[in-house]
Design a protein around this motif. Structure first.
Motif, PDB file in Angstrom:
ATOM      1  N   TRP A  55      41.268  38.239  -8.481  1.00 17.95           N
ATOM      2  CA  TRP A  55      42.498  37.845  -7.788  1.00 17.95           C
ATOM      3  C   TRP A  55      42.201  36.817  -6.701  1.00 17.95           C
ATOM      4  O   TRP A  55      42.941  35.834  -6.556  1.00 17.95           O
ATOM      5  CB  TRP A  55      43.163  39.083  -7.179  1.00 17.95           C
ATOM      6  N   ARG A  56      41.126  37.022  -5.963  1.00 17.15           N
ATOM      7  CA  ARG A  56      40.800  36.072  -4.887  1.00 17.15           C
ATOM      8  C   ARG A  56      40.372  34.722  -5.463  1.00 17.15           C
ATOM      9  O   ARG A  56      40.705  33.661  -4.919  1.00 17.15           O
ATOM     10  CB  ARG A  56      39.716  36.662  -3.983  1.00 17.15           C
ATOM     11  N   ARG A  57      39.626  34.759  -6.567  1.00 16.28           N
ATOM     12  CA  ARG A  57      39.208  33.496  -7.183  1.00 16.28           C
ATOM     13  C   ARG A  57      40.411  32.747  -7.759  1.00 16.28           C
ATOM     14  O   ARG A  57      40.479  31.522  -7.682  1.00 16.28           O
ATOM     15  CB  ARG A  57      38.157  33.758  -8.263  1.00 16.28           C
ATOM     16  N   ALA A  58      41.357  33.490  -8.309  1.00 17.47           N
ATOM     17  CA  ALA A  58      42.577  32.864  -8.807  1.00 17.47           C
ATOM     18  C   ALA A  58      43.367  32.228  -7.664  1.00 17.47           C
ATOM     19  O   ALA A  58      43.935  31.141  -7.798  1.00 17.47           O
ATOM     20  CB  ALA A  58      43.439  33.889  -9.539  1.00 17.47           C
ATOM     21  N   GLY A  59      43.374  32.898  -6.514  1.00 16.81           N
ATOM     22  CA  GLY A  59      44.051  32.345  -5.350  1.00 16.81           C
ATOM     23  C   GLY A  59      43.390  31.084  -4.842  1.00 16.81           C
ATOM     24  O   GLY A  59      44.064  30.134  -4.408  1.00 16.81           O
ATOM     25  N   GLN A  60      42.082  31.028  -4.908  1.00 12.61           N
ATOM     26  CA  GLN A  60      41.343  29.871  -4.400  1.00 12.61           C
ATOM     27  C   GLN A  60      41.669  28.590  -5.144  1.00 12.61           C
ATOM     28  O   GLN A  60      41.654  27.505  -4.560  1.00 12.61           O
ATOM     29  CB  GLN A  60      39.841  30.152  -4.464  1.00 12.61           C
ATOM     30  N   ILE A  61      41.964  28.691  -6.440  1.00 11.78           N
ATOM     31  CA  ILE A  61      42.251  27.465  -7.204  1.00 11.78           C
ATOM     32  C   ILE A  61      43.744  27.196  -7.344  1.00 11.78           C
ATOM     33  O   ILE A  61      44.154  26.258  -8.019  1.00 11.78           O
ATOM     34  CB  ILE A  61      41.591  27.498  -8.588  1.00 11.78           C
ATOM     35  N   GLY A  62      44.581  28.022  -6.711  1.00 14.67           N
ATOM     36  CA  GLY A  62      46.022  27.774  -6.722  1.00 14.67           C
ATOM     37  C   GLY A  62      46.775  28.378  -7.879  1.00 14.67           C
ATOM     38  O   GLY A  62      47.907  27.970  -8.177  1.00 14.67           O
ATOM     39  N   LYS A 121      54.613  37.135   6.575  1.00  7.83           N
ATOM     40  CA  LYS A 121      53.614  38.205   6.586  1.00  7.83           C
ATOM     41  C   LYS A 121      52.933  38.381   5.230  1.00  7.83           C
ATOM     42  O   LYS A 121      51.700  38.527   5.162  1.00  7.83           O
ATOM     43  CB  LYS A 121      54.288  39.512   7.001  1.00  7.83           C
ATOM     44  N   TRP A 122      53.713  38.369   4.151  1.00  6.27           N
ATOM     45  CA  TRP A 122      53.162  38.779   2.862  1.00  6.27           C
ATOM     46  C   TRP A 122      52.850  37.636   1.896  1.00  6.27           C
ATOM     47  O   TRP A 122      51.865  37.714   1.160  1.00  6.27           O
ATOM     48  CB  TRP A 122      54.118  39.766   2.190  1.00  6.27           C
ATOM     49  N   LEU A 123      53.650  36.604   1.861  1.00  8.43           N
ATOM     50  CA  LEU A 123      53.445  35.567   0.853  1.00  8.43           C
ATOM     51  C   LEU A 123      52.099  34.849   0.978  1.00  8.43           C
ATOM     52  O   LEU A 123      51.428  34.632  -0.046  1.00  8.43           O
ATOM     53  CB  LEU A 123      54.604  34.560   0.865  1.00  8.43           C
ATOM     54  N   PRO A 124      51.653  34.464   2.174  1.00  9.33           N
ATOM     55  CA  PRO A 124      50.339  33.812   2.250  1.00  9.33           C
ATOM     56  C   PRO A 124      49.203  34.688   1.742  1.00  9.33           C
ATOM     57  O   PRO A 124      48.261  34.194   1.086  1.00  9.33           O
ATOM     58  CB  PRO A 124      50.179  33.517   3.749  1.00  9.33           C
ATOM     59  N   GLN A 125      49.284  35.996   2.015  1.00  8.87           N
ATOM     60  CA  GLN A 125      48.238  36.904   1.545  1.00  8.87           C
ATOM     61  C   GLN A 125      48.320  37.100   0.025  1.00  8.87           C
ATOM     62  O   GLN A 125      47.296  37.311  -0.637  1.00  8.87           O
ATOM     63  CB  GLN A 125      48.358  38.250   2.242  1.00  8.87           C
ATOM     64  N   MET A 126      49.509  37.013  -0.542  1.00 11.43           N
ATOM     65  CA  MET A 126      49.649  37.073  -1.991  1.00 11.43           C
ATOM     66  C   MET A 126      49.108  35.805  -2.632  1.00 11.43           C
ATOM     67  O   MET A 126      48.461  35.850  -3.685  1.00 11.43           O
ATOM     68  CB  MET A 126      51.123  37.265  -2.376  1.00 11.43           C
ATOM     69  N   ALA A 127      49.336  34.674  -1.991  1.00  9.79           N
ATOM     70  CA  ALA A 127      48.860  33.397  -2.540  1.00  9.79           C
ATOM     71  C   ALA A 127      47.336  33.313  -2.535  1.00  9.79           C
ATOM     72  O   ALA A 127      46.737  32.695  -3.424  1.00  9.79           O
ATOM     73  CB  ALA A 127      49.455  32.237  -1.750  1.00  9.79           C
ATOM     74  N   SER A 128      46.707  33.931  -1.554  1.00 10.91           N
ATOM     75  CA  SER A 128      45.247  33.892  -1.468  1.00 10.91           C
ATOM     76  C   SER A 128      44.575  34.945  -2.331  1.00 10.91           C
ATOM     77  O   SER A 128      43.367  34.888  -2.577  1.00 10.91           O
ATOM     78  CB  SER A 128      44.805  34.094  -0.014  1.00 10.91           C
ATOM     79  N   GLY A 129      45.344  35.926  -2.791  1.00 16.71           N
ATOM     80  CA  GLY A 129      44.776  37.025  -3.556  1.00 16.71           C
ATOM     81  C   GLY A 129      44.312  38.169  -2.683  1.00 16.71           C
ATOM     82  O   GLY A 129      43.764  39.154  -3.181  1.00 16.71           O
ATOM     83  N   GLU A 130      44.539  38.072  -1.379  1.00 19.55           N
ATOM     84  CA  GLU A 130      44.175  39.169  -0.481  1.00 19.55           C
ATOM     85  C   GLU A 130      45.035  40.392  -0.753  1.00 19.55           C
ATOM     86  O   GLU A 130      44.566  41.530  -0.659  1.00 19.55           O
ATOM     87  CB  GLU A 130      44.333  38.727   0.973  1.00 19.55           C
ATOM     88  N   LEU A 131      46.318  40.148  -1.066  1.00 21.29           N
ATOM     89  CA  LEU A 131      47.226  41.214  -1.469  1.00 21.29           C
ATOM     90  C   LEU A 131      47.535  41.076  -2.953  1.00 21.29           C
ATOM     91  O   LEU A 131      47.790  39.972  -3.434  1.00 21.29           O
ATOM     92  CB  LEU A 131      48.550  41.141  -0.698  1.00 21.29           C
ATOM     93  N   VAL A 132      47.522  42.185  -3.672  1.00 22.26           N
ATOM     94  CA  VAL A 132      47.997  42.222  -5.053  1.00 22.26           C
ATOM     95  C   VAL A 132      49.348  42.933  -5.040  1.00 22.26           C
ATOM     96  O   VAL A 132      49.483  43.997  -4.434  1.00 22.26           O
ATOM     97  CB  VAL A 132      47.012  42.962  -5.977  1.00 22.26           C
ATOM     98  N   ALA A 133      50.340  42.342  -5.708  1.00 19.28           N
ATOM     99  CA  ALA A 133      51.702  42.865  -5.650  1.00 19.28           C
ATOM    100  C   ALA A 133      52.138  43.458  -6.983  1.00 19.28           C
ATOM    101  O   ALA A 133      51.696  43.036  -8.059  1.00 19.28           O
ATOM    102  CB  ALA A 133      52.675  41.771  -5.224  1.00 19.28           C
ATOM    103  N   ALA A 134      53.020  44.439  -6.891  1.00 25.87           N
ATOM    104  CA  ALA A 134      53.612  45.075  -8.065  1.00 25.87           C
ATOM    105  C   ALA A 134      55.077  45.346  -7.771  1.00 25.87           C
ATOM    106  O   ALA A 134      55.507  45.344  -6.616  1.00 25.87           O
ATOM    107  CB  ALA A 134      52.889  46.380  -8.390  1.00 25.87           C
ATOM    108  N   ILE A 135      55.836  45.587  -8.830  1.00 26.03           N
ATOM    109  CA  ILE A 135      57.217  46.011  -8.663  1.00 26.03           C
ATOM    110  C   ILE A 135      57.374  47.335  -9.403  1.00 26.03           C
ATOM    111  O   ILE A 135      56.940  47.473 -10.555  1.00 26.03           O
ATOM    112  CB  ILE A 135      58.228  44.953  -9.166  1.00 26.03           C
ATOM    113  N   ALA A 136      57.945  48.317  -8.723  1.00 23.78           N
ATOM    114  CA  ALA A 136      58.045  49.674  -9.264  1.00 23.78           C
ATOM    115  C   ALA A 136      59.490  49.975  -9.629  1.00 23.78           C
ATOM    116  O   ALA A 136      60.280  50.408  -8.791  1.00 23.78           O
ATOM    117  CB  ALA A 136      57.510  50.690  -8.259  1.00 23.78           C
TER     118      ALA A 136
END
Length: 395
Positions: A55-62, A121-136
């Motif tokens: 996830w973090r590597r995917a975030g690094q390349i956009g 708060k959340w979108l930048p961390q999702m873009a970097s791969g620091e946060l992984v998101a799900a929908i329940a």
């Protein structure tokens, strides 16, 4: 003409929304998929989930949040960027990275309905791969029928301020094993029916009362973690409500589901195209009765049928894509694209597998994995029966 040249020519002919910048982005995505994802798919399928650092590597390349504005850490692109990511992963038979849910769905719920504080708060961390998101959404007793959900998020006063106390269980949750941020569909007013449904964002790290169940064993898409989630008196601030007021969840879901269904349709078309490409290569090499399998009339006719269906599907999806990017895609048309393309995808793959003979049943051949992976597409994102009902209501 080689198979890659044929693929490029077909893509150029069928994707009028493409441009030079998007083609460059496609090359970047394809290199990442071929280098980071494809070689590990078998291992991830065996362990049941993807490695967290991918996830973090995917975030690094956009690759993550590519269509989210740059001010929130995203790539600043359009839905076309998400479409390309979906196409390339489908083409490579890579299903383990749950980016469609993370970037194509949850990120856009936040962008559309979140407060400025939530987005920052959340979108930048999702873009970097620091946060992984799900929908329940789905529950043991509620799948496509979202009105039947039983999970509750009831408001109460605590020493720390107004909070929601969440109780319930969710199942079939993509990214559930890694999820740090979950958009939970819950009833904030259980007596109000669909008008009592809200979306509440839940940060899972060190959260009392939250627990993950088992990773569910599936017949396909085995490397994409799909988990059970449990909320036992989970308390989150009322500021985590998505939207300006309670009871907007069902409306929010209905507004965003067309985009989710387009992602599914795009993946189906890309898979069909790849299935035909692989099968065409196979039948040219495979000999039966002293001649190439591809020289038999039945083989040529079957592939002609598959290519015709795939071309029709691609043309329809391209039209839907343009409508979506222009803000004009309606729910019924998105439902048509989702159900018809996934139905045709399963049929095309089945025909292609048949032309592989016994080898088509062997998992070492991509067509076998595609066969197992495709089946769920007629179920998730709203079952195809529900899609037909949505279309029928417009008659």
């Amino acid at each position: 003409m080689g198979s890659q040249d044929q693929h490029a020519a077909l893509a150029a002919r069928q994707t009028p929304w493409m441009n030079e910048d998007l083609e460059m982005f496609r090359d970047t995505v394809r290199r990442f998929v071929e280098r980071e994802l494809a070689p590990n798919e078998a291992r991830w399928a065996e362990q049941g989930y993807i490695d967290r650092d991918v996830w973090r590597r995917a975030g690094q390349i956009g690759l993550l949040c590519a269509s989210i504005p740059e001010e929130y850490g995203g790539g600043g692109g359009t839905f076309a960027h998400e479409a390309i990511i979906t196409q390339e992963m489908s083409r490579a038979v890579c299903t383990s990275l749950g980016n469609n849910v993370h970037s194509g769905i949850v990120a856009h719920y936040l962008l559309r309905y979140g407060t400025e504080a939530q987005k920052q708060k959340w979108l930048p961390q999702m873009a970097s791969g620091e946060l992984v998101a799900a929908i329940a959404m789905s529950e043991p007793g509620a799948g496509s029928d979202l009105k039947a959900i039983r999970t509750r998020a009831l408001r109460e006063q605590t020493p720390d301020g107004d909070c929601y106390r969440i109780n319930g269980a969710k199942t079939f949750i993509t990214n559930g094993y890694h999820a740090d941020l979950i958009c939970v569909v819950a009833k904030t007013d259980p007596e109000a029916g669909s008008r009592g449904v809200s979306l509440v964002m839940v940060e899972t790290r060190d959260l009392p009362g939250f627990r993950r169940g088992r990773i569910l064993e599936k017949i396909g898409q085995k490397g994409q973690d799909t988990a059970e989630l449990f909320f036992d008196d989970v308390v989150v601030p009322c500021s985590n409500l998505l939207g300006t007021q309670e009871g907007q969840g069902f409306y929010q879901l209905m507004q965003q589901l067309p985009q989710e269904r387009m992602i599914i349709a795009l993946g189906a078309v890309a898979t069909m195209q790849r299935a035909i490409e692989l099968t065409t290569e196979y039948v040219r090499q495979r000999k039966v009765f002293g001649q190439p399998l591809g020289d038999l009339q039945n083989t040529r006719f079957k592939l002609a049928e598959c290519k015709t269906v795939t071309t029709i599907a691609a043309t329809f999806v391209d039209d839907c894509m343009q409508r979506l990017m222009d803000g004009q895609l309606d729910a019924a048309t998105a439902a048509m694209a989702k159900w018809w393309c996934t139905q045709q995808n399963c049929q095309v793959i089945d025909e292609c597998l048949q032309l592989h003979g016994g080898y088509g049943y062997m998992l070492e051949y991509p067509i076998a994995r595609m066969y197992a992976n495709a089946r769920v597409s007629k179920i998730f994102g709203g079952s195809n029966e529900i899609m037909k009902e949505l279309v029928a209501r417009t008659l």
